[in-house]
Design a protein around this motif. Structure first.
Motif, PDB file in Angstrom:
ATOM      1  N   ASP A  66      -0.857   1.350   7.115  1.00  0.00           N
ATOM      2  CA  ASP A  66       0.080   2.330   7.653  1.00  0.00           C
ATOM      3  C   ASP A  66      -0.200   2.619   9.125  1.00  0.00           C
ATOM      4  O   ASP A  66       0.724   2.845   9.913  1.00  0.00           O
ATOM      5  N   ALA A  67      -1.474   2.573   9.526  1.00  0.00           N
ATOM      6  CA  ALA A  67      -1.827   2.800  10.928  1.00  0.00           C
ATOM      7  C   ALA A  67      -1.336   1.640  11.802  1.00  0.00           C
ATOM      8  O   ALA A  67      -0.846   1.854  12.919  1.00  0.00           O
ATOM      9  N   VAL A  68      -1.459   0.402  11.290  1.00  0.00           N
ATOM     10  CA  VAL A  68      -0.963  -0.757  12.040  1.00  0.00           C
ATOM     11  C   VAL A  68       0.554  -0.687  12.170  1.00  0.00           C
ATOM     12  O   VAL A  68       1.118  -0.965  13.239  1.00  0.00           O
ATOM     13  N   TRP A  69       1.228  -0.290  11.085  1.00  0.00           N
ATOM     14  CA  TRP A  69       2.683  -0.155  11.128  1.00  0.00           C
ATOM     15  C   TRP A  69       3.105   0.870  12.189  1.00  0.00           C
ATOM     16  O   TRP A  69       3.945   0.576  13.041  1.00  0.00           O
ATOM     17  N   ARG A  70       2.526   2.048  12.126  1.00  0.00           N
ATOM     18  CA  ARG A  70       2.915   3.109  13.059  1.00  0.00           C
ATOM     19  C   ARG A  70       2.517   2.792  14.495  1.00  0.00           C
ATOM     20  O   ARG A  70       3.286   3.014  15.433  1.00  0.00           O
ATOM     21  N   GLY A  71       1.312   2.252  14.665  1.00  0.00           N
ATOM     22  CA  GLY A  71       0.797   2.064  16.009  1.00  0.00           C
ATOM     23  C   GLY A  71       1.302   0.842  16.731  1.00  0.00           C
ATOM     24  O   GLY A  71       1.433   0.857  17.963  1.00  0.00           O
ATOM     25  N   ASP A  72       1.602  -0.244  15.990  1.00  0.00           N
ATOM     26  CA  ASP A  72       1.931  -1.501  16.666  1.00  0.00           C
ATOM     27  C   ASP A  72       3.260  -2.125  16.265  1.00  0.00           C
ATOM     28  O   ASP A  72       3.946  -2.705  17.100  1.00  0.00           O
ATOM     29  N   THR A 119       3.784  -3.434   4.903  1.00  0.00           N
ATOM     30  CA  THR A 119       2.620  -2.681   4.441  1.00  0.00           C
ATOM     31  C   THR A 119       2.069  -3.239   3.128  1.00  0.00           C
ATOM     32  O   THR A 119       0.851  -3.252   2.915  1.00  0.00           O
ATOM     33  N   GLU A 120       2.944  -3.732   2.243  1.00  0.00           N
ATOM     34  CA  GLU A 120       2.474  -4.325   0.996  1.00  0.00           C
ATOM     35  C   GLU A 120       1.649  -5.585   1.266  1.00  0.00           C
ATOM     36  O   GLU A 120       0.565  -5.772   0.694  1.00  0.00           O
ATOM     37  N   ILE A 121       2.151  -6.461   2.127  1.00  0.00           N
ATOM     38  CA  ILE A 121       1.475  -7.728   2.371  1.00  0.00           C
ATOM     39  C   ILE A 121       0.188  -7.515   3.156  1.00  0.00           C
ATOM     40  O   ILE A 121      -0.849  -8.135   2.850  1.00  0.00           O
ATOM     41  N   LEU A 122       0.210  -6.647   4.165  1.00  0.00           N
ATOM     42  CA  LEU A 122      -1.015  -6.388   4.921  1.00  0.00           C
ATOM     43  C   LEU A 122      -2.063  -5.728   4.030  1.00  0.00           C
ATOM     44  O   LEU A 122      -3.255  -6.039   4.130  1.00  0.00           O
ATOM     45  N   ASN A 123      -1.636  -4.836   3.137  1.00  0.00           N
ATOM     46  CA  ASN A 123      -2.583  -4.207   2.216  1.00  0.00           C
ATOM     47  C   ASN A 123      -3.260  -5.245   1.327  1.00  0.00           C
ATOM     48  O   ASN A 123      -4.465  -5.144   1.032  1.00  0.00           O
ATOM     49  N   ASN A 124      -2.505  -6.259   0.892  1.00  0.00           N
ATOM     50  CA  ASN A 124      -3.101  -7.324   0.093  1.00  0.00           C
ATOM     51  C   ASN A 124      -4.192  -8.055   0.867  1.00  0.00           C
ATOM     52  O   ASN A 124      -5.243  -8.391   0.312  1.00  0.00           O
ATOM     53  N   ALA A 125      -3.935  -8.308   2.148  1.00  0.00           N
ATOM     54  CA  ALA A 125      -4.944  -8.980   2.975  1.00  0.00           C
ATOM     55  C   ALA A 125      -6.177  -8.098   3.142  1.00  0.00           C
ATOM     56  O   ALA A 125      -7.313  -8.577   3.084  1.00  0.00           O
ATOM     57  N   ILE A 126      -5.954  -6.800   3.337  1.00  0.00           N
ATOM     58  CA  ILE A 126      -7.067  -5.867   3.535  1.00  0.00           C
ATOM     59  C   ILE A 126      -7.905  -5.735   2.271  1.00  0.00           C
ATOM     60  O   ILE A 126      -9.140  -5.803   2.311  1.00  0.00           O
ATOM     61  N   GLU A 170       3.049  -5.487  -8.350  1.00  0.00           N
ATOM     62  CA  GLU A 170       4.497  -5.596  -8.144  1.00  0.00           C
ATOM     63  C   GLU A 170       4.875  -5.842  -6.681  1.00  0.00           C
ATOM     64  O   GLU A 170       5.993  -6.249  -6.389  1.00  0.00           O
ATOM     65  N   GLY A 171       3.960  -5.567  -5.758  1.00  0.00           N
ATOM     66  CA  GLY A 171       4.297  -5.582  -4.340  1.00  0.00           C
ATOM     67  C   GLY A 171       4.804  -6.913  -3.838  1.00  0.00           C
ATOM     68  O   GLY A 171       5.829  -6.979  -3.147  1.00  0.00           O
ATOM     69  N   ILE A 172       4.104  -8.002  -4.159  1.00  0.00           N
ATOM     70  CA  ILE A 172       4.523  -9.319  -3.686  1.00  0.00           C
ATOM     71  C   ILE A 172       5.839  -9.720  -4.328  1.00  0.00           C
ATOM     72  O   ILE A 172       6.726 -10.279  -3.674  1.00  0.00           O
ATOM     73  N   PHE A 173       6.008  -9.421  -5.625  1.00  0.00           N
ATOM     74  CA  PHE A 173       7.250  -9.776  -6.309  1.00  0.00           C
ATOM     75  C   PHE A 173       8.458  -9.128  -5.614  1.00  0.00           C
ATOM     76  O   PHE A 173       9.424  -9.806  -5.266  1.00  0.00           O
TER      77      PHE A 173
END
Length: 343
Positions: free
Chosen positions: A86-92, A113-120, A185-188
């Motif tokens: 969420d910080a990456v989304w808001r900030g960049d 945010t779903e895909i970046l969260n999976n990476a994190i 469910e996020g990726i689907f």
């Protein structure tokens, strides 16, 4: 005068929508579509070039046109335990998206945010590389991490036969290797929201396009370490997150009750779908849903045991579940009908 202006806008939008797949013959294509001269089309193209919507390449007979990137941005983030999607989304990220319609912003907010969260949370990598390319018609975001690789991780943790089997499970939805913290469910849902969505990892590529029901598995000879996720969305799409959720959920609580299972993903190489073990692999996890739609697109033939395991044996085990099949050819339909008649 308004009508003339509107027609001109329509012509220019047609050029922008079609130039990517027709870079060399966009003039002829537009001329035929609107019954206007090539000279008239060239005037519209010149205007788009002047507005930095198109780039001109080559000269005379070799001339072609491509969409001009309005935004070209990339950044590498360290996966150090403190990065938050969420910080990456808001900030960049949001600053490159915020001039788009609200529904488009909502899709990007959800998917990114779903895909970046999976990476994190799941990649076990050290860094994630994010790229944005925005043109007059589409926006593309690529998220790449240097971790284990999503398909290899699923294969390892669920003890599956190979990475292709991981893609099949991912395509069904509700797959997670961390059920205490993720629904799976996020990726689907992300794959269904974008016009073009792909995951490249190891030697396998999972792809879904919005205008197609089925998913695709593509195998590569070259090994790709980590996981790359590619998301493309038209800037003016009318789609909304709600419209996508509504296709697969029911009730006010948006319970994820329906899934589409691409049967073709069960096939390995040139194997025919004939055995009960293949059917059981296809059925793994679908008991979580109330309605399961089996898509037989590009499946030429199935065996009696395969059909019987799904449409008789499994149906007897799950009497309240609705099983639907579509895109079946005559041979496949005959096998399914035979299994159903033996219930």
């Amino acid at each position: 005068m308004v009508g003339i202006r509107k027609r001109g806008e329509d012509i220019r939008q047609f050029i922008l929508n079609n130039v990517e797949h027709n870079p060399k013959d966009i003039v002829a294509l537009t001329s035929r579509a609107y019954d206007i001269s090539r000279q008239a089309v060239n005037k519209h193209i010149k205007r788009l070039v002047e507005k930095n919507a198109l780039l001109e390449r080559g000269a005379t007979r070799n001339k072609r046109y491509i969409l001009h990137p309005l935004v070209k941005w990339e950044h590498i983030y360290t996966l150090n335990g403190t990065l938050a999607e969420d910080a990456v989304w808001r900030g960049d990220i949001s600053e490159f998206i915020n001039d788009l319609p609200d529904n488009v912003i909502d899709i990007w907010h959800y998917g990114f945010t779903e895909i970046l969260n999976n990476a994190i949370d799941h990649s076990s990598g050290t860094q994630v590389h994010i790229q944005i390319t925005k043109t007059a018609t589409t926006t593309e975001i690529v998220i790449y991490d240097d971790g284990e690789g999503i398909f290899k991780k699923i294969q390892r943790e669920l003890e599956l036969s190979d990475e292709r089997h991981s893609v099949l499970e991912l395509a069904k939805g509700k797959l997670t290797t961390d059920p205490d913290n993720h629904t799976g469910e996020g990726i689907f849902f992300s794959s269904r929201m974008f016009d073009d969505f792909a995951i490249l990892s190891g030697s396998v590529c999972f792809s879904h396009k919005h205008d197609q029901v089925e998913d695709w598995i593509l195998e590569r000879q070259k090994f790709q370490s980590g996981t790359g996720v590619f998301m493309v969305l038209f800037n003016n799409t009318a789609r909304t997150p709600k419209s996508v959720f509504d296709k697969f959920t029911s009730g006010d609580d948006y319970g994820f009750t329906k899934t589409v299972v691409p049967v073709r993903l069960t096939q390995y190489g040139h194997d025919n779908l004939v055995s009960r073990s293949q059917a059981k692999r296809l059925l793994a996890g679908v008991e979580k849903f109330e309605t399961v739609i089996f898509d037989f697109d590009n499946v030429e033939t199935i065996g009696q045991a395969f059909a019987d395991e799904i449409f008789r044996v499994f149906k007897l085990q799950q009497p309240d579940m609705e099983l639907i099949y579509l895109n079946s050819n005559e041979q496949v339909t005959q096998m399914i009908t035979r299994a159903l008649s033996r219930e």
